[in-house]
Design a protein around this motif. Structure first.
Motif, PDB file in Angstrom:
ATOM      1  N   SER A  61      47.438  27.507  33.710  1.00 45.07           N
ATOM      2  CA  SER A  61      48.583  28.367  34.010  1.00 45.07           C
ATOM      3  C   SER A  61      48.389  29.787  33.489  1.00 45.07           C
ATOM      4  O   SER A  61      49.188  30.667  33.805  1.00 45.07           O
ATOM      5  CB  SER A  61      49.856  27.757  33.415  1.00 45.07           C
ATOM      6  N   ASP A  62      47.342  30.022  32.739  1.00 40.04           N
ATOM      7  CA  ASP A  62      47.072  31.348  32.182  1.00 40.04           C
ATOM      8  C   ASP A  62      46.843  32.409  33.263  1.00 40.04           C
ATOM      9  O   ASP A  62      46.910  33.599  32.978  1.00 40.04           O
ATOM     10  CB  ASP A  62      45.820  31.299  31.289  1.00 40.04           C
ATOM     11  N   PHE A  63      46.567  31.986  34.486  1.00 36.04           N
ATOM     12  CA  PHE A  63      46.315  32.935  35.568  1.00 36.04           C
ATOM     13  C   PHE A  63      47.604  33.428  36.223  1.00 36.04           C
ATOM     14  O   PHE A  63      47.574  34.372  36.996  1.00 36.04           O
ATOM     15  CB  PHE A  63      45.401  32.305  36.632  1.00 36.04           C
ATOM     16  N   ASN A  64      48.746  32.786  35.933  1.00 33.56           N
ATOM     17  CA  ASN A  64      50.015  33.181  36.534  1.00 33.56           C
ATOM     18  C   ASN A  64      50.504  34.498  35.937  1.00 33.56           C
ATOM     19  O   ASN A  64      50.040  34.926  34.881  1.00 33.56           O
ATOM     20  CB  ASN A  64      51.054  32.082  36.344  1.00 33.56           C
ATOM     21  N   LEU A  65      51.455  35.113  36.628  1.00 35.11           N
ATOM     22  CA  LEU A  65      52.019  36.381  36.173  1.00 35.11           C
ATOM     23  C   LEU A  65      53.037  36.135  35.067  1.00 35.11           C
ATOM     24  O   LEU A  65      53.878  35.239  35.178  1.00 35.11           O
ATOM     25  CB  LEU A  65      52.695  37.099  37.340  1.00 35.11           C
ATOM     26  N   TYR A  66      52.968  36.946  34.027  1.00 37.30           N
ATOM     27  CA  TYR A  66      53.916  36.842  32.912  1.00 37.30           C
ATOM     28  C   TYR A  66      54.402  38.223  32.497  1.00 37.30           C
ATOM     29  O   TYR A  66      54.547  38.508  31.320  1.00 37.30           O
ATOM     30  CB  TYR A  66      53.254  36.151  31.715  1.00 37.30           C
ATOM     31  N   GLY A  67      54.641  39.073  33.443  1.00 37.79           N
ATOM     32  CA  GLY A  67      55.048  40.436  33.124  1.00 37.79           C
ATOM     33  C   GLY A  67      53.832  41.347  33.053  1.00 37.79           C
ATOM     34  O   GLY A  67      52.687  40.891  32.946  1.00 37.79           O
ATOM     35  N   TRP A  68      54.103  42.648  33.151  1.00 34.84           N
ATOM     36  CA  TRP A  68      53.016  43.625  33.181  1.00 34.84           C
ATOM     37  C   TRP A  68      52.570  43.992  31.774  1.00 34.84           C
ATOM     38  O   TRP A  68      53.388  44.303  30.914  1.00 34.84           O
ATOM     39  CB  TRP A  68      53.459  44.879  33.922  1.00 34.84           C
ATOM     40  N   PRO A  70      48.758  45.851  29.788  1.00 38.65           N
ATOM     41  CA  PRO A  70      47.471  46.482  30.132  1.00 38.65           C
ATOM     42  C   PRO A  70      46.426  45.453  30.593  1.00 38.65           C
ATOM     43  O   PRO A  70      45.521  45.771  31.360  1.00 38.65           O
ATOM     44  CB  PRO A  70      47.050  47.162  28.835  1.00 38.65           C
ATOM     45  N   TRP A  71      46.577  44.227  30.135  1.00 34.88           N
ATOM     46  CA  TRP A  71      45.659  43.151  30.523  1.00 34.88           C
ATOM     47  C   TRP A  71      45.767  42.821  32.007  1.00 34.88           C
ATOM     48  O   TRP A  71      44.844  42.286  32.615  1.00 34.88           O
ATOM     49  CB  TRP A  71      45.948  41.914  29.668  1.00 34.88           C
ATOM     50  N   SER A  72      46.898  43.155  32.612  1.00 37.59           N
ATOM     51  CA  SER A  72      47.144  42.861  34.028  1.00 37.59           C
ATOM     52  C   SER A  72      46.184  43.612  34.949  1.00 37.59           C
ATOM     53  O   SER A  72      46.004  43.217  36.104  1.00 37.59           O
ATOM     54  CB  SER A  72      48.586  43.218  34.402  1.00 37.59           C
ATOM     55  N   TRP A  73      45.578  44.684  34.455  1.00 37.04           N
ATOM     56  CA  TRP A  73      44.615  45.418  35.280  1.00 37.04           C
ATOM     57  C   TRP A  73      43.430  44.539  35.661  1.00 37.04           C
ATOM     58  O   TRP A  73      42.807  44.749  36.703  1.00 37.04           O
ATOM     59  CB  TRP A  73      44.152  46.703  34.587  1.00 37.04           C
ATOM     60  N   TRP A  74      43.111  43.558  34.822  1.00 33.82           N
ATOM     61  CA  TRP A  74      42.037  42.624  35.172  1.00 33.82           C
ATOM     62  C   TRP A  74      42.417  41.829  36.414  1.00 33.82           C
ATOM     63  O   TRP A  74      41.582  41.570  37.276  1.00 33.82           O
ATOM     64  CB  TRP A  74      41.729  41.677  34.014  1.00 33.82           C
ATOM     65  N   LEU A  75      43.666  41.432  36.514  1.00 34.23           N
ATOM     66  CA  LEU A  75      44.136  40.704  37.696  1.00 34.23           C
ATOM     67  C   LEU A  75      44.118  41.619  38.922  1.00 34.23           C
ATOM     68  O   LEU A  75      43.730  41.194  40.010  1.00 34.23           O
ATOM     69  CB  LEU A  75      45.537  40.138  37.469  1.00 34.23           C
ATOM     70  N   VAL A  76      44.523  42.858  38.741  1.00 34.01           N
ATOM     71  CA  VAL A  76      44.481  43.822  39.848  1.00 34.01           C
ATOM     72  C   VAL A  76      43.044  43.978  40.343  1.00 34.01           C
ATOM     73  O   VAL A  76      42.786  43.970  41.553  1.00 34.01           O
ATOM     74  CB  VAL A  76      45.075  45.187  39.413  1.00 34.01           C
ATOM     75  N   ALA A  77      42.106  44.093  39.416  1.00 38.95           N
ATOM     76  CA  ALA A  77      40.691  44.231  39.793  1.00 38.95           C
ATOM     77  C   ALA A  77      40.199  42.978  40.513  1.00 38.95           C
ATOM     78  O   ALA A  77      39.504  43.066  41.537  1.00 38.95           O
ATOM     79  CB  ALA A  77      39.839  44.517  38.561  1.00 38.95           C
ATOM     80  N   ALA A  78      40.545  41.804  39.990  1.00 39.06           N
ATOM     81  CA  ALA A  78      40.128  40.540  40.619  1.00 39.06           C
ATOM     82  C   ALA A  78      40.703  40.426  42.024  1.00 39.06           C
ATOM     83  O   ALA A  78      39.989  40.063  42.970  1.00 39.06           O
ATOM     84  CB  ALA A  78      40.577  39.354  39.758  1.00 39.06           C
ATOM     85  N   PHE A  79      41.976  40.743  42.174  1.00 39.25           N
ATOM     86  CA  PHE A  79      42.615  40.662  43.480  1.00 39.25           C
ATOM     87  C   PHE A  79      42.017  41.688  44.448  1.00 39.25           C
ATOM     88  O   PHE A  79      41.817  41.397  45.630  1.00 39.25           O
ATOM     89  CB  PHE A  79      44.133  40.854  43.346  1.00 39.25           C
TER      90      PHE A  79
END
Length: 157
Positions: A61-68, A70-79
């Motif tokens: 479940s660590d891949f789910n969204l939990y609010g924005w 700075p770490w979220s940029w990794w998800l943006v890059a992956a997507f």
């Protein structure tokens, strides 16, 4: 670092983006494509990486969204890499579907059909801080990119 068990809807989305074009590809393979003479060691790495990547993508479940953060940029890059992967497939399906199209680059990314999803899942592993996904993506990369590289070299001979 080892992850929290639980369903990941983000992992499911990534797997859908991975598998849907591959299902279409099954009936639209490039002219002259064969999987004969593939290196068995690379094939073992690829299969292990595929299985582990799928399991990790869905089971943490660590891949789910939990609010924005700075770490979220990794998800943006992956997507973003997965979107480039979809663009590569779009270009492939609109091509004459030759082997050279299948082993083509996209922008500056060599063997984009193999490289982009591996990098996307690796970055997803960084975003989720799941060591198992990082290991799975490395195994997948060794096998999948290695096999594509082998085929591309045979094509250029």
């Amino acid at each position: 670092m080892f992850g929290h068990f639980g369903f990941s809807y983000i992992g499911l989305l990534f797997l859908l983006l991975l598998f849907l074009p591959n299902l279409l590809w099954a009936s639209r393979k490039p002219q002259g494509y064969t999987s004969k003479n593939e290196n068995r060691v690379l094939l073992l790495f690829e299969r292990a990486g595929e299985a582990l990547t799928c399991c990790c993508a869905l089971a943490f479940s660590d891949f789910n969204l939990y609010g924005w953060t700075p770490w979220s940029w990794w998800l943006v890059a992956a997507f973003s890499l997965m979107l480039l992967y979809e663009l590569w497939w779009f270009r492939y399906f609109r091509s004459q579907r030759k082997l050279s199209d299948f082993y083509s680059s996209l922008f500056f990314i060599p063997l984009a059909g193999a490289t982009l999803p591996v990098l996307a899942f690796f970055l997803l592993g960084i975003y989720g801080r799941v060591l198992w996904m990082l290991i799975a993506a490395v195994l997948l990369g060794i096998g999948h990119i290695g096999i594509h590289l082998q085929h591309k070299r045979e094509l250029s001979k």
